[in-house]
Design an enzyme around this catalytic site. Sequence first.
Site, PDB file in Angstrom:
ATOM      1  N   THR A 256       0.255  -7.016  -3.756  1.00  0.00           N
ATOM      2  CA  THR A 256      -1.002  -7.130  -2.999  1.00  0.00           C
ATOM      3  C   THR A 256      -1.515  -8.564  -3.047  1.00  0.00           C
ATOM      4  OG1 THR A 256      -1.533  -4.851  -3.578  1.00  0.00           O
ATOM      5  CG2 THR A 256      -3.354  -6.220  -2.790  1.00  0.00           C
TER       6      THR A 256
ATOM      7  N   GLN B  80       9.188  -2.999  -1.666  1.00  0.00           N
ATOM      8  CA  GLN B  80      10.071  -1.827  -1.793  1.00  0.00           C
ATOM      9  C   GLN B  80      11.537  -2.199  -1.622  1.00  0.00           C
ATOM     10  OE1 GLN B  80       9.099   1.199  -2.629  1.00  0.00           O
ATOM     11  NE2 GLN B  80       6.881   1.002  -2.398  1.00  0.00           N
TER      12      GLN B  80
ATOM     13  N   HIS C 244       6.487  -3.311 -10.633  1.00  0.00           N
ATOM     14  CA  HIS C 244       6.507  -1.880 -10.984  1.00  0.00           C
ATOM     15  C   HIS C 244       7.223  -1.006  -9.961  1.00  0.00           C
ATOM     16  CE1 HIS C 244       2.963  -0.262  -8.529  1.00  0.00           C
ATOM     17  NE2 HIS C 244       2.920  -1.556  -8.296  1.00  0.00           N
TER      18      HIS C 244
ATOM     19  N   THR D 202      -4.321 -18.046 -16.633  1.00  0.00           N
ATOM     20  CA  THR D 202      -3.184 -17.988 -17.552  1.00  0.00           C
ATOM     21  C   THR D 202      -2.200 -16.925 -17.098  1.00  0.00           C
ATOM     22  OG1 THR D 202      -4.679 -18.611 -19.325  1.00  0.00           O
ATOM     23  CG2 THR D 202      -2.540 -17.698 -19.976  1.00  0.00           C
TER      24      THR D 202
ATOM     25  N   CYS E 163      -1.428   4.587  -2.212  1.00  0.00           N
ATOM     26  CA  CYS E 163      -2.639   3.766  -2.069  1.00  0.00           C
ATOM     27  C   CYS E 163      -3.532   4.236  -0.928  1.00  0.00           C
ATOM     28  CB  CYS E 163      -2.272   2.310  -1.824  1.00  0.00           C
ATOM     29  SG  CYS E 163      -0.969   1.720  -2.885  1.00  0.00           S
TER      30      CYS E 163
HETATM   31  C1  LIG Z   1       5.134  -2.165   0.679  1.00  0.00           C
HETATM   32  C2  LIG Z   1       4.137  -2.380  -0.411  1.00  0.00           C
HETATM   33  N1  LIG Z   1       3.390  -3.476  -0.404  1.00  0.00           N
HETATM   34  C3  LIG Z   1       2.494  -3.711  -1.375  1.00  0.00           C
HETATM   35  C4  LIG Z   1       2.296  -2.842  -2.402  1.00  0.00           C
HETATM   36  C5  LIG Z   1       1.290  -3.151  -3.461  1.00  0.00           C
HETATM   37  O1  LIG Z   1       1.961  -3.631  -4.583  1.00  0.00           O
HETATM   38  P1  LIG Z   1       1.195  -3.919  -5.958  1.00  0.00           P
HETATM   39  O2  LIG Z   1       0.862  -2.603  -6.530  1.00  0.00           O
HETATM   40  O3  LIG Z   1       2.182  -4.681  -6.756  1.00  0.00           O
HETATM   41  O4  LIG Z   1       0.003  -4.749  -5.636  1.00  0.00           O
HETATM   42  C6  LIG Z   1       3.054  -1.682  -2.453  1.00  0.00           C
HETATM   43  C7  LIG Z   1       2.840  -0.692  -3.528  1.00  0.00           C
HETATM   44  O5  LIG Z   1       2.469   0.434  -3.299  1.00  0.00           O
HETATM   45  C8  LIG Z   1       4.007  -1.437  -1.437  1.00  0.00           C
HETATM   46  O6  LIG Z   1       4.750  -0.332  -1.430  1.00  0.00           O
END
Ligand SMILES: Cc1ncc(COP(=O)(O)O)c(C=O)c1O
Length: 389
Positions: free
Chosen positions: A79, A189, A211, A247, A333
């Site tokens: 993100t 992904q 993750h 940091t 999300c």
């Molecule tokens: C395609 C995509 N972009 C962005 C994200 C967000 O990633 P993060 O949780 O590392 O901010 C995700 C996670 O769900 C994702 O699948």
Amino acid sequence: MADPVIYLDHQASTPCTAAVLAAMAPWWSDQCANPSSRLHRSGLRAAAALEQARSRLGAALAVDLDRQPQRLVFTSGATEANNLALKGLAEAELAAGGRRRHLITVASEHRAVLDPLRHLARHGFQLSELPVEPDGLLDPARLAAALRPDTLLVSVMAANNEIGVLQPLAAISALCRPRGIRVHCDAAQAVGHIPLRPDALGIDLLSFSGHKLGGPPGIGALLIAPGLSLAAQQHGGSQEHGLRAGTPPLPLVVGLGLAVQQAVATQPERSTRLAALRDRLWQQLQAVGGIERNGAATPRLAHNLSVRVEGVDGAALHSRLRRHLAVSSGSACAGGEPSHVLQSLGLSRQQAAASIRFGLGADTTAAEIDAAATVVQDVVTALRRGPTG
Ligand SMILES: Cc1ncc(COP(=O)(O)O)c(C=O)c1O
């Protein structure tokens, strides 16, 4: 006692591998130091560990980051990497007195791309959100028709987080590069799940996250094309070559470096195994009847299967599934709303809500797949039978 619920939500988050946990461990305690503390050995060791992680990421992505360390910025995840890429590029264009104000993306992107772009659209930029075809893929001809002389950027993800389809990145960058249009790719992904060489593909900005590939949450990175200027989005220090103040979380950085290295090294074998399990699941689900696949059969991620179940209510379906399975309907999300990705394929809200995303992981077994298929069959049969079912 092991959790009896079968975890098939690896596109939301993967467990850290044992090796990643072990590699991170000393950096939380005995070896703790700030990589910016250059006056003592502990700090220098920490700085070396930071650069080793950067170097590992470079090797995994076929980019020489030893010679150009400024091309990779550690962030808190995909993100933040997306925000830095999109807002950072737009602000740099303004600061340089450039005239490009048009941005392009695709309706099925993650909100971590759509929302920063919509923010820019409220601040002087124009945004085109292109539709995808019913199979979830962007038609390059549609992109070609949308390009303008003032297009600054095209942002298209590598692999969709809900339906797993792989977008035609080579065709997209072939259209953009000759026109001086920058290409951003949210590869959260895709890194570690498909072969990916951003420089060879002509991708200027690539975001990814720990993750989703056996690494820790709270860490990700943005890879930047040589010489491309971005405006920092976080101020307060000169870390990460002035592009990301604060940091760096060294244990997480170490974990990310190893996780990406391992995920890329094991990807071909893992993808072959998971594609076979994914196909086995799909075959069993088809036997239930009234279950359709969401998104193109190919090209897609090996570990994703998204299906919609006809003739059942989505809320009832998921309330029964969750007793046995950890799966999603769309993105983790989306906050409970029927998925905008599934609706971008032309699905109704009801069909989107009655969809199931299976995200297989490195440790998923054939026994778990068979058990998951049986659960779906039992739940769907009971729901279709009606209130007494
Ligand atoms: C395609 C995509 N972009 C962005 C994200 C967000 O990633 P993060 O949780 O590392 O901010 C995700 C996670 O769900 C994702 O699948």
